[in-house]
Motif scaffolding. Structure first.
Motif, PDB file in Angstrom:
ATOM      1  N   ILE A  44       0.830  -1.211   0.000  1.00  0.00           N
ATOM      2  CA  ILE A  44       0.000   0.000   0.000  1.00  0.00           C
ATOM      3  C   ILE A  44       0.864   1.261   0.000  1.00  0.00           C
ATOM      4  O   ILE A  44       0.510   2.273  -0.610  1.00  0.00           O
ATOM      5  CB  ILE A  44      -0.963  -0.006   1.209  1.00  0.00           C
ATOM      6  CG1 ILE A  44      -1.937  -1.194   1.092  1.00  0.00           C
ATOM      7  CG2 ILE A  44      -1.733   1.296   1.309  1.00  0.00           C
ATOM      8  CD1 ILE A  44      -2.718  -1.251  -0.211  1.00  0.00           C
ATOM      9  N   GLU A  45       2.030   1.204   0.623  1.00  0.00           N
ATOM     10  CA  GLU A  45       2.934   2.361   0.640  1.00  0.00           C
ATOM     11  C   GLU A  45       3.331   2.777  -0.771  1.00  0.00           C
ATOM     12  O   GLU A  45       3.601   3.948  -1.037  1.00  0.00           O
ATOM     13  CB  GLU A  45       4.202   2.052   1.461  1.00  0.00           C
ATOM     14  CG  GLU A  45       3.962   1.761   2.925  1.00  0.00           C
ATOM     15  CD  GLU A  45       3.534   0.313   3.213  1.00  0.00           C
ATOM     16  OE1 GLU A  45       3.217   0.035   4.380  1.00  0.00           O
ATOM     17  OE2 GLU A  45       3.508  -0.519   2.287  1.00  0.00           O
ATOM     18  N   GLN A  46       3.375   1.821  -1.680  1.00  0.00           N
ATOM     19  CA  GLN A  46       3.710   2.140  -3.066  1.00  0.00           C
ATOM     20  C   GLN A  46       2.626   3.013  -3.687  1.00  0.00           C
ATOM     21  O   GLN A  46       2.917   3.970  -4.405  1.00  0.00           O
ATOM     22  CB  GLN A  46       3.885   0.850  -3.873  1.00  0.00           C
ATOM     23  CG  GLN A  46       5.079   0.029  -3.424  1.00  0.00           C
ATOM     24  CD  GLN A  46       5.123  -1.344  -4.071  1.00  0.00           C
ATOM     25  OE1 GLN A  46       4.085  -1.966  -4.320  1.00  0.00           O
ATOM     26  NE2 GLN A  46       6.331  -1.833  -4.334  1.00  0.00           N
ATOM     27  N   GLY A  47       1.366   2.703  -3.409  1.00  0.00           N
ATOM     28  CA  GLY A  47       0.263   3.527  -3.895  1.00  0.00           C
ATOM     29  C   GLY A  47       0.323   4.932  -3.334  1.00  0.00           C
ATOM     30  O   GLY A  47       0.081   5.921  -4.048  1.00  0.00           O
ATOM     31  N   ASN A  48       0.670   5.045  -2.053  1.00  0.00           N
ATOM     32  CA  ASN A  48       0.809   6.367  -1.428  1.00  0.00           C
ATOM     33  C   ASN A  48       1.903   7.182  -2.114  1.00  0.00           C
ATOM     34  O   ASN A  48       1.732   8.369  -2.405  1.00  0.00           O
ATOM     35  CB  ASN A  48       1.123   6.226   0.069  1.00  0.00           C
ATOM     36  CG  ASN A  48       0.001   5.558   0.836  1.00  0.00           C
ATOM     37  OD1 ASN A  48      -1.149   5.568   0.415  1.00  0.00           O
ATOM     38  ND2 ASN A  48       0.332   4.968   1.969  1.00  0.00           N
ATOM     39  N   TRP A  49       3.040   6.543  -2.386  1.00  0.00           N
ATOM     40  CA  TRP A  49       4.149   7.230  -3.041  1.00  0.00           C
ATOM     41  C   TRP A  49       3.757   7.683  -4.444  1.00  0.00           C
ATOM     42  O   TRP A  49       4.068   8.807  -4.857  1.00  0.00           O
ATOM     43  CB  TRP A  49       5.377   6.316  -3.096  1.00  0.00           C
ATOM     44  CG  TRP A  49       6.601   7.000  -3.594  1.00  0.00           C
ATOM     45  CD1 TRP A  49       7.537   7.655  -2.849  1.00  0.00           C
ATOM     46  CD2 TRP A  49       7.031   7.109  -4.969  1.00  0.00           C
ATOM     47  NE1 TRP A  49       8.522   8.160  -3.670  1.00  0.00           N
ATOM     48  CE2 TRP A  49       8.240   7.850  -4.971  1.00  0.00           C
ATOM     49  CE3 TRP A  49       6.518   6.665  -6.174  1.00  0.00           C
ATOM     50  CZ2 TRP A  49       8.930   8.145  -6.144  1.00  0.00           C
ATOM     51  CZ3 TRP A  49       7.208   6.962  -7.338  1.00  0.00           C
ATOM     52  CH2 TRP A  49       8.399   7.694  -7.317  1.00  0.00           C
ATOM     53  N   LEU A  50       3.071   6.820  -5.174  1.00  0.00           N
ATOM     54  CA  LEU A  50       2.638   7.170  -6.534  1.00  0.00           C
ATOM     55  C   LEU A  50       1.653   8.344  -6.509  1.00  0.00           C
ATOM     56  O   LEU A  50       1.728   9.234  -7.352  1.00  0.00           O
ATOM     57  CB  LEU A  50       2.005   5.949  -7.217  1.00  0.00           C
ATOM     58  CG  LEU A  50       2.986   4.836  -7.569  1.00  0.00           C
ATOM     59  CD1 LEU A  50       2.240   3.545  -7.891  1.00  0.00           C
ATOM     60  CD2 LEU A  50       3.877   5.251  -8.724  1.00  0.00           C
ATOM     61  N   ARG A  51       0.733   8.349  -5.571  1.00  0.00           N
ATOM     62  CA  ARG A  51      -0.236   9.440  -5.454  1.00  0.00           C
ATOM     63  C   ARG A  51       0.487  10.768  -5.181  1.00  0.00           C
ATOM     64  O   ARG A  51       0.144  11.798  -5.754  1.00  0.00           O
ATOM     65  CB  ARG A  51      -1.249   9.136  -4.336  1.00  0.00           C
ATOM     66  CG  ARG A  51      -2.312  10.214  -4.170  1.00  0.00           C
ATOM     67  CD  ARG A  51      -3.357   9.864  -3.114  1.00  0.00           C
ATOM     68  NE  ARG A  51      -2.787   9.661  -1.797  1.00  0.00           N
ATOM     69  CZ  ARG A  51      -2.602   8.483  -1.212  1.00  0.00           C
ATOM     70  NH1 ARG A  51      -2.927   7.371  -1.827  1.00  0.00           N
ATOM     71  NH2 ARG A  51      -2.083   8.402  -0.001  1.00  0.00           N
ATOM     72  N   GLN A  52       1.484  10.735  -4.339  1.00  0.00           N
ATOM     73  CA  GLN A  52       2.207  11.958  -3.969  1.00  0.00           C
ATOM     74  C   GLN A  52       3.144  12.442  -5.072  1.00  0.00           C
ATOM     75  O   GLN A  52       3.314  13.643  -5.260  1.00  0.00           O
ATOM     76  CB  GLN A  52       2.999  11.726  -2.678  1.00  0.00           C
ATOM     77  CG  GLN A  52       2.124  11.505  -1.472  1.00  0.00           C
ATOM     78  CD  GLN A  52       2.891  10.912  -0.300  1.00  0.00           C
ATOM     79  OE1 GLN A  52       4.109  10.749  -0.348  1.00  0.00           O
ATOM     80  NE2 GLN A  52       2.168  10.561   0.763  1.00  0.00           N
ATOM     81  N   ASN A  53       3.746  11.508  -5.812  1.00  0.00           N
ATOM     82  CA  ASN A  53       4.770  11.891  -6.785  1.00  0.00           C
ATOM     83  C   ASN A  53       4.283  12.014  -8.220  1.00  0.00           C
ATOM     84  O   ASN A  53       4.964  12.618  -9.049  1.00  0.00           O
ATOM     85  CB  ASN A  53       5.931  10.892  -6.725  1.00  0.00           C
ATOM     86  CG  ASN A  53       6.728  11.050  -5.449  1.00  0.00           C
ATOM     87  OD1 ASN A  53       7.591  11.916  -5.375  1.00  0.00           O
ATOM     88  ND2 ASN A  53       6.415  10.267  -4.434  1.00  0.00           N
ATOM     89  N   PHE A  54       3.116  11.465  -8.523  1.00  0.00           N
ATOM     90  CA  PHE A  54       2.558  11.562  -9.877  1.00  0.00           C
ATOM     91  C   PHE A  54       1.092  11.992  -9.817  1.00  0.00           C
ATOM     92  O   PHE A  54       0.217  11.304 -10.351  1.00  0.00           O
ATOM     93  CB  PHE A  54       2.687  10.225 -10.619  1.00  0.00           C
ATOM     94  CG  PHE A  54       4.090   9.858 -10.988  1.00  0.00           C
ATOM     95  CD1 PHE A  54       4.677  10.361 -12.142  1.00  0.00           C
ATOM     96  CD2 PHE A  54       4.840   9.019 -10.178  1.00  0.00           C
ATOM     97  CE1 PHE A  54       5.979  10.023 -12.490  1.00  0.00           C
ATOM     98  CE2 PHE A  54       6.138   8.675 -10.513  1.00  0.00           C
ATOM     99  CZ  PHE A  54       6.713   9.178 -11.671  1.00  0.00           C
ATOM    100  N   PRO A  55       0.793  13.132  -9.189  1.00  0.00           N
ATOM    101  CA  PRO A  55      -0.614  13.540  -9.084  1.00  0.00           C
ATOM    102  C   PRO A  55      -1.182  13.955 -10.443  1.00  0.00           C
ATOM    103  O   PRO A  55      -0.477  14.521 -11.273  1.00  0.00           O
ATOM    104  CB  PRO A  55      -0.562  14.731  -8.124  1.00  0.00           C
ATOM    105  CG  PRO A  55       0.813  15.295  -8.313  1.00  0.00           C
ATOM    106  CD  PRO A  55       1.707  14.121  -8.596  1.00  0.00           C
ATOM    107  N   GLY A  56      -2.451  13.647 -10.656  1.00  0.00           N
ATOM    108  CA  GLY A  56      -3.154  14.117 -11.844  1.00  0.00           C
ATOM    109  C   GLY A  56      -2.722  13.507 -13.162  1.00  0.00           C
ATOM    110  O   GLY A  56      -3.057  14.031 -14.218  1.00  0.00           O
TER     111      GLY A  56
END
Length: 198
Positions: A96-108
């Motif tokens: 799940i931490e991977q999803g959090n990182w992706l949300r923060q680093n590749f928004p929109g």
């Protein structure tokens, strides 16, 4: 260029884009994915492998670097400009931490999820899309059915019907994520191998 990749039909420009293709060892930070004649080792790690520019407008997420190369090789006509793409490999187990990182680093970004055409691939599509959208869900397998819980809501899916599209429809999730599924094989890498053997 790497002769194994060339033998799979992976063009030189794609080999160059995926820096490190020459030795077929790809760093996830703490572990490596390795590919060779007769073997493919994909790590299980919370870290990610990333290629492309951070401002790319389309994010393609796979289990492995080799699957990413196979996907873009077979779908190159849909993506004429490689510089607009970023690729992320999560390894053989979603955290799940991977999803959090992706949300923060590749928004929109536009997102395409490229996982296998089996039940595990469909569940990974759903779990990762939910993690990126910051939607807490729980998925259980009961009596040959897939039960998906979101807050107090429950949706039940048959194994044959479960997909990211069905999940997004059932819970009214927008915007939609795309998925990439090979036409003739379980994975795009399997399809490349099969085509190379003919």
């Amino acid at each position: 260029m790497n002769p194994l990749l060339t033998g799979l039909g992976i063009p030189s420009e794609i080999q160059t884009f995926f820096d490190g293709a020459a030795n077929l060892s790809f760093s996830y930070g703490d572990q490596f994915e390795r590919y060779g004649s007769g073997f493919h080792i994909v790590p299980s790690t919370q870290n990610l492998w990333v290629a492309g520019l951070p401002n790319a407008n389309h994010l393609i997420i796979t289990y492995s670097v080799m699957e990413a190369m196979a996907f873009i090789t077979l779908n190159r006509h849909r993506f004429p400009r490689l510089e607009q793409l970023a690729f992320v490999a999560i390894g053989n187990r979603l955290h799940i931490e991977q999803g959090n990182w992706l949300r923060q680093n590749f928004p929109g970004r536009k997102v395409t999820l490229v996982f296998g055409k089996d039940l595990v691939g469909h569940i990974t599509d759903i779990k990762l899309a939910a993690a990126i959208k910051n939607i807490p869900i729980r998925i259980c397998y009961k009596d040959n059915e897939i039960h998906v819980y979101r807050d107090q809501q429950l949706r039940v899916f048959d194994q044959e019907q479960i997909s990211l599209h069905a999940f997004q429809d059932a819970f009214g999730i927008r915007p939609r994520f795309r998925t990439g599924k090979p036409a003739r094989s379980l994975t795009f890498l399997d399809q490349l191998k099969h085509d190379a053997e003919r």
